[in-house]
Design a protein around this motif. Sequence first.
Motif, mmCIF file in Angstrom:
data_model
loop_
_atom_site.group_PDB
_atom_site.id
_atom_site.type_symbol
_atom_site.label_atom_id
_atom_site.label_comp_id
_atom_site.label_asym_id
_atom_site.label_seq_id
_atom_site.Cartn_x
_atom_site.Cartn_y
_atom_site.Cartn_z
ATOM 1 N N ALA A 183 0.813 -1.222 0.000
ATOM 2 C CA ALA A 183 0.000 0.000 0.000
ATOM 3 C C ALA A 183 0.845 1.269 0.000
ATOM 4 C CB ALA A 183 -0.933 0.013 1.215
ATOM 5 N N GLY A 184 2.093 1.168 0.479
ATOM 6 C CA GLY A 184 2.968 2.333 0.532
ATOM 7 C C GLY A 184 3.381 2.741 1.928
ATOM 8 N N LYS A 185 3.095 1.886 2.920
ATOM 9 C CA LYS A 185 3.374 2.251 4.314
ATOM 10 C C LYS A 185 4.887 2.390 4.564
ATOM 11 C CE LYS A 185 1.364 -1.324 6.213
ATOM 12 N NZ LYS A 185 1.257 -2.109 4.943
ATOM 13 N N THR A 186 5.654 1.389 4.145
ATOM 14 C CA THR A 186 7.101 1.442 4.367
ATOM 15 C C THR A 186 7.727 2.560 3.538
ATOM 16 O OG1 THR A 186 7.319 -0.877 5.012
ATOM 17 C CG2 THR A 186 9.270 0.164 4.068
ATOM 18 N N THR A 187 7.209 2.810 2.349
ATOM 19 C CA THR A 187 7.710 3.927 1.543
ATOM 20 C C THR A 187 7.484 5.250 2.268
ATOM 21 O OG1 THR A 187 7.275 2.692 -0.493
ATOM 22 C CG2 THR A 187 7.537 5.060 -0.707
ATOM 23 N N THR A 188 6.377 5.363 2.981
ATOM 24 C CA THR A 188 6.126 6.570 3.788
ATOM 25 C C THR A 188 7.193 6.729 4.858
ATOM 26 O OG1 THR A 188 3.733 6.351 3.410
ATOM 27 C CG2 THR A 188 4.435 7.744 5.252
ATOM 28 N N ILE A 189 7.500 5.635 5.566
ATOM 29 C CA ILE A 189 8.546 5.671 6.591
ATOM 30 C C ILE A 189 9.883 6.081 5.974
ATOM 31 C CG2 ILE A 189 9.956 4.211 8.120
ATOM 32 C CD1 ILE A 189 7.368 4.577 9.446
ATOM 33 N N ARG A 190 10.221 5.489 4.850
ATOM 34 C CA ARG A 190 11.511 5.778 4.214
ATOM 35 C C ARG A 190 11.595 7.221 3.719
ATOM 36 N NH1 ARG A 190 11.940 0.026 0.895
ATOM 37 N NH2 ARG A 190 12.734 -1.208 2.659
ATOM 38 N N THR A 191 10.475 7.774 3.327
ATOM 39 C CA THR A 191 10.461 9.167 2.889
ATOM 40 C C THR A 191 10.664 10.106 4.070
ATOM 41 O OG1 THR A 191 8.999 8.593 1.044
ATOM 42 C CG2 THR A 191 9.102 10.908 1.670
ATOM 43 N N ILE A 192 10.010 9.817 5.184
ATOM 44 C CA ILE A 192 10.183 10.650 6.382
ATOM 45 C C ILE A 192 11.620 10.562 6.893
ATOM 46 C CG2 ILE A 192 9.478 10.986 8.788
ATOM 47 C CD1 ILE A 192 6.705 9.824 7.940
ATOM 48 N N SER A 193 12.196 9.352 6.885
ATOM 49 C CA SER A 193 13.529 9.139 7.470
ATOM 50 C C SER A 193 14.668 9.560 6.554
ATOM 51 C CB SER A 193 13.703 7.669 7.854
ATOM 52 O OG SER A 193 13.719 6.853 6.695
ATOM 53 N N GLY A 194 14.358 9.971 5.333
ATOM 54 C CA GLY A 194 15.385 10.473 4.439
ATOM 55 C C GLY A 194 15.979 9.457 3.492
ATOM 56 N N GLU A 195 15.520 8.203 3.572
ATOM 57 C CA GLU A 195 16.032 7.192 2.641
ATOM 58 C C GLU A 195 15.552 7.466 1.218
ATOM 59 O OE1 GLU A 195 15.914 3.001 3.793
ATOM 60 O OE2 GLU A 195 15.273 3.670 5.781
ATOM 61 N N LEU A 196 14.374 8.058 1.096
ATOM 62 C CA LEU A 196 13.829 8.428 -0.205
ATOM 63 C C LEU A 196 13.574 9.930 -0.230
ATOM 64 C CD1 LEU A 196 11.137 5.644 -0.790
ATOM 65 C CD2 LEU A 196 13.361 5.843 -1.925
ATOM 66 N N LYS A 197 13.870 10.554 -1.364
ATOM 67 C CA LYS A 197 13.588 11.971 -1.535
ATOM 68 C C LYS A 197 12.294 12.107 -2.322
ATOM 69 C CE LYS A 197 15.537 16.283 -3.304
ATOM 70 N NZ LYS A 197 16.721 16.914 -3.927
ATOM 71 N N PRO A 198 11.306 12.805 -1.783
ATOM 72 C CA PRO A 198 10.046 12.931 -2.526
ATOM 73 C C PRO A 198 10.236 13.712 -3.812
ATOM 74 C CG PRO A 198 10.026 14.346 -0.580
ATOM 75 C CD PRO A 198 11.258 13.505 -0.489
ATOM 76 N N GLY A 199 9.535 13.291 -4.858
ATOM 77 C CA GLY A 199 9.562 14.029 -6.113
ATOM 78 C C GLY A 199 8.673 15.249 -6.065
ATOM 79 N N GLN A 200 7.746 15.237 -5.112
ATOM 80 C CA GLN A 200 6.785 16.344 -4.996
ATOM 81 C C GLN A 200 6.292 16.389 -3.564
ATOM 82 O OE1 GLN A 200 3.865 16.557 -8.210
ATOM 83 N NE2 GLN A 200 2.269 17.034 -6.709
ATOM 84 N N GLY A 201 5.957 17.582 -3.092
ATOM 85 C CA GLY A 201 5.385 17.724 -1.757
ATOM 86 C C GLY A 201 6.413 18.120 -0.712
ATOM 87 N N ARG A 202 5.929 18.296 0.504
ATOM 88 C CA ARG A 202 6.772 18.785 1.603
ATOM 89 C C ARG A 202 6.670 17.845 2.799
ATOM 90 N NH1 ARG A 202 4.534 23.651 3.605
ATOM 91 N NH2 ARG A 202 6.555 24.434 4.281
#
Length: 235
Positions: free
Chosen positions: A38-57
């Motif tokens: 669903a995207g739950k772990t991707t959310t965690i990784r985005t908050i923790s800096g492992e992933l850089k969002p392409g859009q949004g804050r």
Amino acid sequence: MLRLSGVNAGYLRSDVLLGVSLTINEGEVVCLLGSNGAGKTTTIRTISGELKPGQGRVVFNGQEIQGKSPPAIVRAGIATVPEGRSIFPQLTVKENLLMGAYSRRRAFRKAEIESAFEMFPRLAERQNQAGGTLSGGEQQMLAISRALMAKPKLLLLDEPSMGLAPILVDMVFETVAKLAAAQVTILLVEQNAHAALEVSQRAYVMERGRIVMEGTSAELRNSEGIRAAYLGGTH
């Protein structure tokens, strides 16, 4: 405390998160529910800096943190207990804990280790054992304690009950409840909806990278749709 606004993020050229917005207030336990993928772990990784969002804050305590490195985000006050625990199996329990305190001044480390052992006496008994020799439940205790060594303002827990026997699952959620009582702010990503809704104040439901429902945990427990999808029926 933490606010995601219109976040898109993913891997290579494929977005997993599609316009995700959520808020966590200081002192809250907020759970994020959803099925596999669903995207739950991707959310965690985005908050923790492992992933850089392409859009949004991603805003934490008034500061934008999207695009910052994981160590910088830890220093800002966010610590993660990743899915699968990811302890260092060759290091002792005490050495694993010290790894979690790398951002802290040396003078504070002894007190933090003593605090971890007070919360989890079993870790004190095994402090000189290699992390890889611990049971799954003990490794989860160690992973949570290691994250707490950084004295985070926000703790991200990614599927803490995954792969554990029922008695150990109960222990993990007792720990979450204990942390909540100590006013630790937590984002809890979890498939065990029953337990997650019991220990949290608010909840979001994610499907295919989007937030499709939000409310108090009590409201979601009483939602027929949530009961049917995640709580084993409508009765």
